[in-house]
Design a protein around this motif. Structure first.
Motif, PDB file in Angstrom:
ATOM      1  N   THR A  32       0.820  -1.211   0.000  1.00 19.20           N
ATOM      2  CA  THR A  32       0.000   0.000   0.000  1.00 19.20           C
ATOM      3  C   THR A  32       0.857   1.267   0.000  1.00 19.20           C
ATOM      4  N   ARG A  33       2.012   1.209   0.685  1.00 23.03           N
ATOM      5  CA  ARG A  33       2.888   2.387   0.700  1.00 23.03           C
ATOM      6  C   ARG A  33       3.465   2.639  -0.692  1.00 23.03           C
ATOM      7  N   LEU A  34       3.862   1.571  -1.355  1.00 18.67           N
ATOM      8  CA  LEU A  34       4.378   1.712  -2.714  1.00 18.67           C
ATOM      9  C   LEU A  34       3.295   2.210  -3.657  1.00 18.67           C
ATOM     10  N   ILE A 370      19.002  10.884   0.914  1.00 13.11           N
ATOM     11  CA  ILE A 370      18.295  10.525   2.143  1.00 13.11           C
ATOM     12  C   ILE A 370      16.792  10.718   1.962  1.00 13.11           C
ATOM     13  N   ALA A 371      16.410  11.816   1.315  1.00 12.21           N
ATOM     14  CA  ALA A 371      14.989  12.071   1.074  1.00 12.21           C
ATOM     15  C   ALA A 371      14.380  10.980   0.199  1.00 12.21           C
ATOM     16  N   ALA A 372      15.100  10.549  -0.834  1.00 14.76           N
ATOM     17  CA  ALA A 372      14.589   9.500  -1.724  1.00 14.76           C
ATOM     18  C   ALA A 372      14.373   8.199  -0.959  1.00 14.76           C
ATOM     19  N   ALA A 373      15.335   7.844  -0.103  1.00 13.64           N
ATOM     20  CA  ALA A 373      15.202   6.608   0.666  1.00 13.64           C
ATOM     21  C   ALA A 373      14.021   6.680   1.629  1.00 13.64           C
ATOM     22  N   VAL A 374      13.863   7.814   2.299  1.00 14.76           N
ATOM     23  CA  VAL A 374      12.776   7.959   3.275  1.00 14.76           C
ATOM     24  C   VAL A 374      11.427   8.000   2.574  1.00 14.76           C
ATOM     25  N   ILE A 375      11.341   8.751   1.480  1.00 15.38           N
ATOM     26  CA  ILE A 375      10.090   8.808   0.723  1.00 15.38           C
ATOM     27  C   ILE A 375       9.734   7.424   0.195  1.00 15.38           C
ATOM     28  N   GLY A 376      10.755   6.629  -0.132  1.00 18.12           N
ATOM     29  CA  GLY A 376      10.532   5.285  -0.641  1.00 18.12           C
ATOM     30  C   GLY A 376      10.167   4.262   0.408  1.00 18.12           C
ATOM     31  N   GLY A 377      10.002   4.684   1.668  1.00 19.79           N
ATOM     32  CA  GLY A 377       9.526   3.773   2.690  1.00 19.79           C
ATOM     33  C   GLY A 377      10.587   3.266   3.648  1.00 19.79           C
ATOM     34  N   THR A 378      11.820   3.741   3.538  1.00 22.12           N
ATOM     35  CA  THR A 378      12.864   3.328   4.476  1.00 22.12           C
ATOM     36  C   THR A 378      12.682   4.081   5.789  1.00 22.12           C
ATOM     37  N   SER A 379      12.544   3.353   6.878  1.00 23.57           N
ATOM     38  CA  SER A 379      12.269   3.968   8.177  1.00 23.57           C
ATOM     39  C   SER A 379      13.559   4.421   8.836  1.00 23.57           C
ATOM     40  N   LEU A 380      13.575   5.661   9.333  1.00 22.59           N
ATOM     41  CA  LEU A 380      14.738   6.161  10.051  1.00 22.59           C
ATOM     42  C   LEU A 380      14.928   5.446  11.385  1.00 22.59           C
ATOM     43  N   ALA A 381      13.903   4.729  11.845  1.00 20.88           N
ATOM     44  CA  ALA A 381      14.017   3.938  13.071  1.00 20.88           C
ATOM     45  C   ALA A 381      14.750   2.626  12.823  1.00 20.88           C
ATOM     46  N   VAL A 387      14.819  -1.362  -1.779  1.00 27.00           N
ATOM     47  CA  VAL A 387      15.598  -0.671  -2.801  1.00 27.00           C
ATOM     48  C   VAL A 387      14.677  -0.112  -3.885  1.00 27.00           C
ATOM     49  N   ALA A 388      13.674  -0.897  -4.296  1.00 25.99           N
ATOM     50  CA  ALA A 388      12.742  -0.433  -5.322  1.00 25.99           C
ATOM     51  C   ALA A 388      12.020   0.825  -4.872  1.00 25.99           C
ATOM     52  N   GLY A 389      11.599   0.850  -3.597  1.00 29.16           N
ATOM     53  CA  GLY A 389      10.933   2.033  -3.072  1.00 29.16           C
ATOM     54  C   GLY A 389      11.841   3.247  -3.087  1.00 29.16           C
ATOM     55  N   ALA A 390      13.119   3.063  -2.721  1.00 30.80           N
ATOM     56  CA  ALA A 390      14.067   4.171  -2.707  1.00 30.80           C
ATOM     57  C   ALA A 390      14.304   4.717  -4.113  1.00 30.80           C
ATOM     58  N   MET A 391      14.362   3.831  -5.107  1.00 33.11           N
ATOM     59  CA  MET A 391      14.600   4.284  -6.477  1.00 33.11           C
ATOM     60  C   MET A 391      13.379   5.033  -7.015  1.00 33.11           C
ATOM     61  N   ILE A 392      12.190   4.593  -6.629  1.00 31.51           N
ATOM     62  CA  ILE A 392      10.991   5.354  -7.006  1.00 31.51           C
ATOM     63  C   ILE A 392      10.985   6.684  -6.263  1.00 31.51           C
ATOM     64  N   GLY A 393      11.444   6.670  -5.011  1.00 35.23           N
ATOM     65  CA  GLY A 393      11.576   7.919  -4.277  1.00 35.23           C
ATOM     66  C   GLY A 393      12.527   8.890  -4.959  1.00 35.23           C
ATOM     67  N   ALA A 394      13.607   8.354  -5.535  1.00 34.81           N
ATOM     68  CA  ALA A 394      14.535   9.198  -6.298  1.00 34.81           C
ATOM     69  C   ALA A 394      13.840   9.810  -7.504  1.00 34.81           C
ATOM     70  N   LEU A 395      12.973   9.028  -8.147  1.00 30.62           N
ATOM     71  CA  LEU A 395      12.212   9.539  -9.291  1.00 30.62           C
ATOM     72  C   LEU A 395      11.246  10.638  -8.849  1.00 30.62           C
ATOM     73  N   VAL A 396      10.656  10.475  -7.666  1.00 30.28           N
ATOM     74  CA  VAL A 396       9.762  11.513  -7.133  1.00 30.28           C
ATOM     75  C   VAL A 396      10.539  12.803  -6.901  1.00 30.28           C
ATOM     76  N   MET A 397      11.706  12.698  -6.258  1.00 28.94           N
ATOM     77  CA  MET A 397      12.517  13.891  -5.974  1.00 28.94           C
ATOM     78  C   MET A 397      12.952  14.583  -7.257  1.00 28.94           C
ATOM     79  N   GLN A 398      13.411  13.813  -8.235  1.00 28.15           N
ATOM     80  CA  GLN A 398      13.862  14.405  -9.483  1.00 28.15           C
ATOM     81  C   GLN A 398      12.698  14.981 -10.270  1.00 28.15           C
ATOM     82  N   SER A 399      11.512  14.367 -10.169  1.00 28.75           N
ATOM     83  CA  SER A 399      10.327  14.892 -10.836  1.00 28.75           C
ATOM     84  C   SER A 399       9.965  16.262 -10.277  1.00 28.75           C
ATOM     85  N   LEU A 400      10.062  16.412  -8.961  1.00 25.91           N
ATOM     86  CA  LEU A 400       9.803  17.706  -8.342  1.00 25.91           C
ATOM     87  C   LEU A 400      10.799  18.751  -8.841  1.00 25.91           C
TER      88      LEU A 400
END
Length: 437
Positions: A32-34, A370-381, A387-400
């Motif tokens: 669901t997060r993805l 760091i933002a890409a990893a966190v946006i992709g669902g990696t918990s700072l805890a 990895v797939a979530g982080a790479m999609i997070g990178a796409l989100v950051m670059q899209s912005l």
């Protein structure tokens, strides 16, 4: 009475809809997060496309977006393992800049003295030097963190300052250019793309691999008595995956070389120039292929190897992992060595794409990574991340960043938006974890 009946009916309808959605998600086993992140990405794309008057969702911009995302995507794939173990790496941007300067000097100033210009060995020697330096620095930082018990925040903050200073010192701040022709292939462009035919071939192969993977997973579940997805869910996931893959290939193949480059190519290869022009597709770029390969390898390491299980065990409970016999210190050293290696790969892509090495390369990349990893669902805890979530997070950051650039948003405002998105992502992660308990 009529109002109560109508309210009861509407509540029942909503519950039925919610139940149908829940059953669908459980049957397909979609994260669901993805799914939410992909929905947010789609909203960002459509929003910028409307705001920029139809400039965002064009083959040209999407192709450039894919190339621009690769560096952060490569870095984010390693940052996942760092954050999962409850560490952080603030030095990745500066390390990228240092390795980029070293690779630039090696191929533009050092090797020509011994091999001459445009030697077929220049690019491979340069790349190996960069990978060695990146891995060595990552290992050095990991040893300090693991065996001297210095917090990763402090060690990598020192690296953030030190490696950037050394990057300037390598050439006293001078930019190194031009670079080796073969080395520049890793940066994309007309020569750094595989064209339409090979793109379709890779797309079809990727679809077949997805289908084989789904079939293999189903057989493994049957073999060990695990619950299996319904057949309709398997068919749906296979079809959606193939549509996304082939649709992406179609978009990339719809972006053609500029007329000037196409004419030069035609003259070099004695191709008659037609009256309507010559349409040569870019296809998939080499840096995108490198990023995909890195993502697959790191995912395999994280999910299929014993080392990956150790990483997540340490992130879940470091004390229990050590009591279980896991050599937590050496695992820490290895993940920082891997991060250094990936920083070197990202440095090669960045340097090749720019056809130059500058000490300012990688500036603010630690923030975006760091933002890409966190946006992709990696918990700072710690203990959670993909990895797939982080790479999609990178796409989100670059899209912005790309969308705001097309919309002529000032750079300071872009940084404000990125910072806001990072805070929101961490807040959402906190909310998600609290509800999951």
């Amino acid at each position: 009475m009529a109002d109560m009946t109508q309210s009861t009916t509407s509540n029942s309808a909503r519950n039925a809809d919610a139940g149908a959605i829940t059953r669908f998600l459980r049957a397909t086993e979609i994260d669901t997060r993805l799914l939410g992140m992909l929905g947010a990405l789609l909203i960002i794309w459509i929003g910028f496309h409307i705001y920029t008057g139809g400039l965002f969702l064009t083959p040209r911009n999407l192709w450039n977006l894919s190339v621009q995302t690769t560096e952060i995507a490569v870095l984010a794939s390693g940052m996942v393992l760092i954050i999962v173990t409850r560490n952080i790496d603030l030095s990745v941007g500066s390390l990228l800049g240092l390795v980029a300067m070293i690779m630039g000097v090696v191929q533009a100033k050092f090797l020509p003295q011994y091999l001459g210009f445009d030697s077929s060995f220049t690019w491979i020697i340069t790349l190996l030097c960069g990978l060695a330096v990146g891995t060595a620095i990552g290992t050095f930082q990991g040893v300090i963190i693991a065996f001297l018990n210095v917090p990763s925040f402090i060690v990598t903050l020192g690296g953030f300052l030190a490696w950037r200073g050394l990057a300037w010192y390598v050439t006293s701040g001078q930019t190194v250019a031009p670079l080796d022709v073969t080395f520049r292939i890793m940066g994309g462009g007309a020569e750094g793309s595989i064209g339409a035919t090979w793109s379709w071939v890779l797309g079809i192969v990727a679809c077949l691999l997805v289908i084989v993977s789904i079939i293999g997973s189903r057989r493994q579940r049957k073999r060990f008595g695990f619950p299996r997805r319904p057949l309709w869910a398997e068919y749906l996931l296979s079809a959606l995956s193939c549509v996304v893959i082939l649709g992406t290939i179609w978009v990339f193949n719809s972006y053609y070389w500029p007329v000037g480059i196409a004419k030069k190519y035609a003259e070099t290869n004695n191709i008659p120039w037609p009256e309507t022009g010559l349409d040569i597709s870019y296809g998939i770029s080499v840096p995108v292929l490198i990023a995909i390969f890195v993502g697959i390898i790191v995912t395999f390491v994280a999910t299929r190897l014993r080392f990956g299980r150790y990483v997540f065990a340490i992130g879940g409970n470091p004390e229990a992992a050590e009591l279980a016999g896991i050599k937590t210190r050496w695992v820490t050293v290895k993940i920082f060595a891997l991060m250094g290696l990936l920083a070197a790969i990202a440095a090669a892509i960045s340097t090749a794409r720019l056809n130059a090495a500058a000490n300012s390369q990688g500036t603010t990349y630690e923030l975006y990574t760091i933002a890409a990893a966190v946006i992709g669902g990696t918990s700072l805890a710690g203990g959670t991340g993909t990895v797939a979530g982080a790479m999609i997070g990178a796409l989100v950051m670059q899209s912005l960043q790309s969308g705001m650039g097309l919309a002529n948003v000032d750079t300071p405002i872009q940084n404000v938006v990125v910072g806001f998105v990072l805070v929101v992502a961490v807040w959402l992660d906190t909310v998600y974890r609290s509800r999951a308990k």
